[in-house]
Design a protein around this motif. Structure first.
Motif, PDB file in Angstrom:
ATOM      1  N   GLN A 168       0.827  -1.192   0.000  1.00 23.80           N
ATOM      2  CA  GLN A 168       0.000   0.000   0.000  1.00 23.80           C
ATOM      3  C   GLN A 168       0.871   1.254   0.000  1.00 23.80           C
ATOM      4  O   GLN A 168       2.078   1.202   0.197  1.00 23.80           O
ATOM      5  CB  GLN A 168      -0.949  -0.017   1.198  1.00 23.80           C
ATOM      6  N   GLY A 169       0.213   2.391  -0.209  1.00 18.75           N
ATOM      7  CA  GLY A 169       0.904   3.659  -0.365  1.00 18.75           C
ATOM      8  C   GLY A 169       0.347   4.329  -1.609  1.00 18.75           C
ATOM      9  O   GLY A 169      -0.667   3.907  -2.158  1.00 18.75           O
ATOM     10  N   THR A 170       1.024   5.381  -2.068  1.00 16.23           N
ATOM     11  CA  THR A 170       0.595   6.051  -3.294  1.00 16.23           C
ATOM     12  C   THR A 170       1.833   6.445  -4.074  1.00 16.23           C
ATOM     13  O   THR A 170       2.348   7.552  -3.936  1.00 16.23           O
ATOM     14  CB  THR A 170      -0.268   7.294  -2.978  1.00 16.23           C
ATOM     15  N   ALA A 171       2.315   5.528  -4.898  1.00 19.90           N
ATOM     16  CA  ALA A 171       3.571   5.738  -5.622  1.00 19.90           C
ATOM     17  C   ALA A 171       3.284   6.364  -6.987  1.00 19.90           C
ATOM     18  O   ALA A 171       3.376   5.710  -8.025  1.00 19.90           O
ATOM     19  CB  ALA A 171       4.315   4.416  -5.771  1.00 19.90           C
ATOM     20  N   ILE A 172       2.939   7.648  -6.991  1.00 27.05           N
ATOM     21  CA  ILE A 172       2.639   8.332  -8.247  1.00 27.05           C
ATOM     22  C   ILE A 172       3.871   8.366  -9.148  1.00 27.05           C
ATOM     23  O   ILE A 172       3.770   8.206 -10.364  1.00 27.05           O
ATOM     24  CB  ILE A 172       2.127   9.762  -7.979  1.00 27.05           C
TER      25      ILE A 172
END
Length: 348
Positions: A168-172
């Motif tokens: 999970q996370g938000t690796a844009i």
């Protein structure tokens, strides 16, 4: 290559399964009542022509007949000719955020479903344009390679879910890097990347990667979904509400949309930031953008001249129904003589 004319009829298979379950419940209920009435040997003497096997055979035949008739309603078609089609269009890649924060319900039904609606409606507006889909959370993954098959794009899009990624996370930034490898036509002058996210980025270099993408000829647009006020993240299992996501201190997590992150990425990517909460305006902006963009002509191969195949399934279904009419629940004399179902027992 084949296609289904009306897949909505697939739901009828559920009705066939329900009929089978009801038959089995009724069959074993009857057997239980019969056993409470008399012993099996006595029941055999009272109804010597009764055939339990043929009851199941009838069930099988009728179920198959109905299944073939449902397939006929769906009407599978087979492509008989592969043609080279000339198209004009641009290349578009969607990078969809599927992190847990996208399950927040500050936008109905939730951020993720809202994002899917936006992308799906944009795909509906595409002409000869090619489309690809990337999903990302803690890392970025290819969901659909760039293609002209818009139906496949919509199908893959609906299956996008946070459970598809392990971290999970938000690796844009990872999504931006992957997008750079997605555009496979070096002569295509119009390449558009649309990042659909709530902007909760846990990396600080996404805007710099957007500049690198621009150097590769990719213009980056961002679509923000969610509210700055934020919302909790519901945890559900099989549609059942279990509670809200909590942090390491056992506090309920409040996730907020961060438009500033998305605005910086769009600015560095020579694109624009769009508020995705207004679906109509967002889709209209993208449609206008694509209309004004220069179209490149390219060739693609696809099957054509699709021919209906429903008549084969209707024929098989009707044949099985006719066959069922000859299969009585009791042992018929002419079949008994043939001993097809091992109804004659050896005297040995």
């Amino acid at each position: 290559m084949y296609q289904l004319e009306d897949p909505s009829y697939i739901v009828y298979f559920t009705a066939i399964l329900l009929l089978v379950v009801l038959f089995l419940i009724n069959f074993f209920w009857k057997r239980k009542l019969q056993r409470s009435f008399a012993e099996s040997k006595l029941l055999q003497k009272l109804s010597p022509d009764r055939s339990g096997f043929k009851s199941f055979l009838k069930l099988l035949v009728v179920s198959l007949a109905l299944a073939f008739l449902v397939i006929a309603l769906i009407n599978p078609k087979v492509g008989t000719q592969l043609q080279t089609i000339k198209r004009q269009g641009v290349d578009i890649v969607f990078a969809l955020d599927i992190s847990k924060s996208m399950l927040a319900e500050d936008i109905a039904p939730n951020r993720l479903e809202k994002s899917k609606q936006i992308i799906s409606r944009i795909i509906d507006k595409l002409g000869g344009d090619r489309v690809g889909i990337i999903i990302y959370a803690g890392s970025a993954y290819p969901l659909l390679p760039i293609t002209t098959d818009h139906a496949a794009a919509r199908m893959f899009l609906q299956n996008a879910d946070p459970d598809m990624v392990s971290s999970q996370g938000t690796a844009i930034a990872d999504a931006l890097r992957l997008a750079k490898t997605y555009f496979d036509d070096e002569s295509q002058t119009n390449r558009f990347l649309f990042i659909v996210s709530d902007g909760e980025d846990h990396e600080s270099n996404a805007d710099n990667v957007a500049k690198e993408a621009l150097d590769a000829g990719i213009r980056t647009y961002t679509i923000g979904v969610g509210t700055t006020k934020g919302s909790t993240i519901p945890i559900k299992s099989d549609g059942k509400f279990l509670g809200y996501k909590k942090d390491n201190n056992d506090e309920v997590v409040i996730t907020q949309m961060h438009p500033e992150t998305l605005e910086a990425i769009a600015e560095n990517g020579n694109g624009s930031y769009l508020n995705g909460n207004n679906t109509v305006k967002t889709v209209a902006f993208v449609e206008d953008l694509l209309i004004r963009a220069d179209k490149k002509e390219f060739e693609t191969k696809q099957f054509s001249d699709y021919k209906d195949q429903f008549q084969w399934f209707v024929g098989i279904g009707l044949f099985l129904l006719i066959l069922d009419s000859f299969l009585l629940d009791k042992s018929t004399q002419w079949i008994k003589k043939l001993n097809l179902f091992n109804e004659k027992k050896s005297d040995v």
